[in-house]
Write a protein that holds these residues in place. Structure first.
Motif, mmCIF file in Angstrom:
data_model
loop_
_atom_site.group_PDB
_atom_site.id
_atom_site.type_symbol
_atom_site.label_atom_id
_atom_site.label_comp_id
_atom_site.label_asym_id
_atom_site.label_seq_id
_atom_site.Cartn_x
_atom_site.Cartn_y
_atom_site.Cartn_z
ATOM 1 N N ILE A 236 0.824 -1.410 0.006
ATOM 2 C CA ILE A 236 -0.126 0.064 -0.008
ATOM 3 C C ILE A 236 0.857 1.199 0.047
ATOM 4 O O ILE A 236 1.791 1.445 0.890
ATOM 5 C CB ILE A 236 -1.071 0.109 1.240
ATOM 6 C CG1 ILE A 236 -1.778 -1.190 1.278
ATOM 7 C CG2 ILE A 236 -1.543 1.217 1.323
ATOM 8 C CD1 ILE A 236 -2.735 -1.189 2.246
ATOM 9 N N THR A 237 0.723 1.963 -1.073
ATOM 10 C CA THR A 237 1.693 3.306 -1.093
ATOM 11 C C THR A 237 0.471 4.555 -1.294
ATOM 12 O O THR A 237 -0.696 4.261 -1.551
ATOM 13 C CB THR A 237 2.475 3.161 -2.592
ATOM 14 O OG1 THR A 237 1.674 3.112 -3.660
ATOM 15 C CG2 THR A 237 3.502 2.087 -2.294
ATOM 16 N N LYS A 238 1.305 5.601 -0.845
ATOM 17 C CA LYS A 238 0.394 6.914 -0.878
ATOM 18 C C LYS A 238 0.243 7.158 -2.270
ATOM 19 O O LYS A 238 1.110 6.909 -3.241
ATOM 20 C CB LYS A 238 1.387 8.053 -0.472
ATOM 21 C CG LYS A 238 1.633 7.729 1.086
ATOM 22 C CD LYS A 238 2.496 8.992 1.489
ATOM 23 C CE LYS A 238 2.835 8.740 2.978
ATOM 24 N NZ LYS A 238 3.944 9.910 3.392
ATOM 25 N N PRO A 239 -0.786 7.659 -2.944
ATOM 26 C CA PRO A 239 -1.373 7.943 -4.238
ATOM 27 C C PRO A 239 -0.323 9.122 -4.616
ATOM 28 O O PRO A 239 0.095 10.066 -3.839
ATOM 29 C CB PRO A 239 -2.633 8.434 -4.417
ATOM 30 C CG PRO A 239 -2.988 8.710 -2.674
ATOM 31 C CD PRO A 239 -2.103 8.060 -1.811
ATOM 32 N N ARG A 240 0.370 8.853 -5.868
ATOM 33 C CA ARG A 240 1.230 10.088 -6.403
ATOM 34 C C ARG A 240 0.593 11.027 -6.888
ATOM 35 O O ARG A 240 -0.615 11.231 -7.367
ATOM 36 C CB ARG A 240 2.020 9.363 -7.690
ATOM 37 C CG ARG A 240 3.053 9.995 -8.031
ATOM 38 C CD ARG A 240 4.102 9.602 -9.026
ATOM 39 N NE ARG A 240 5.017 10.374 -9.465
ATOM 40 C CZ ARG A 240 5.614 10.028 -10.666
ATOM 41 N NH1 ARG A 240 5.146 9.320 -11.339
ATOM 42 N NH2 ARG A 240 6.546 11.137 -11.087
#
Length: 137
Positions: A123-127
């Motif tokens: 899960i990554t931060k949205p770019r």
């Protein structure tokens, strides 16, 4: 895999102990002096358990990805072993290097403890969009 299982077994064990102590507390006589001591012990363990289940402790590795990476590394070692005698066997260094790189990248990617969704994806931060990035300057 064993370490993950042990960690999970330990947290389940603490929850079971708290549940068992709550049953004991419910059966204790109202005037018992040990009631307050047991209640404080339960509260302390619940606080510790809640602190350990914060965002950082929910980070986990992807066991399937780690297993696949180890498999690729084992393939690389096997091909490298077969390529040692020389001759035409030296061509096996090509798949050995390929599988070795694939295994190392997979081990790095899936072996790190990060927040993951139910399917094991990171899960990554949205770019930010290009417009948003341009608006900052």
């Amino acid at each position: 895999m064993v370490a993950l299982w042990l960690k999970r077994a330990r947290s389940t064990h603490v929850r079971d102990e708290v549940e068992q102590d709550q049953r004991i507390l419910a059966n204790l006589h109202e005037e018992s002096t040990m009631r307050a001591v047991l209640q404080e012990s339960i509260d302390t363990r619940i606080r510790r358990l809640a602190a350990s289940t914060d965002k950082a402790s929910r980070a986990r590795r992807d066991p399937f990805g780690v297993g696949l990476a180890v498999f690729f590394l084992a393939l690389a070692v096997a091909f490298g072993w077969w390529a040692v005698p020389g001759g035409w066997w030296l061509l096996l260094w090509l798949p050995a290097v390929f599988f070795g790189l694939l295994g190392l990248v997979g081990l790095y990617q899936d072996g790190r403890k990060v927040l993951r969704d139910g399917e094991g994806n990171e899960i990554t931060k949205p770019r930010a969009s290009r417009k948003e990035r341009a608006g900052r300057y």
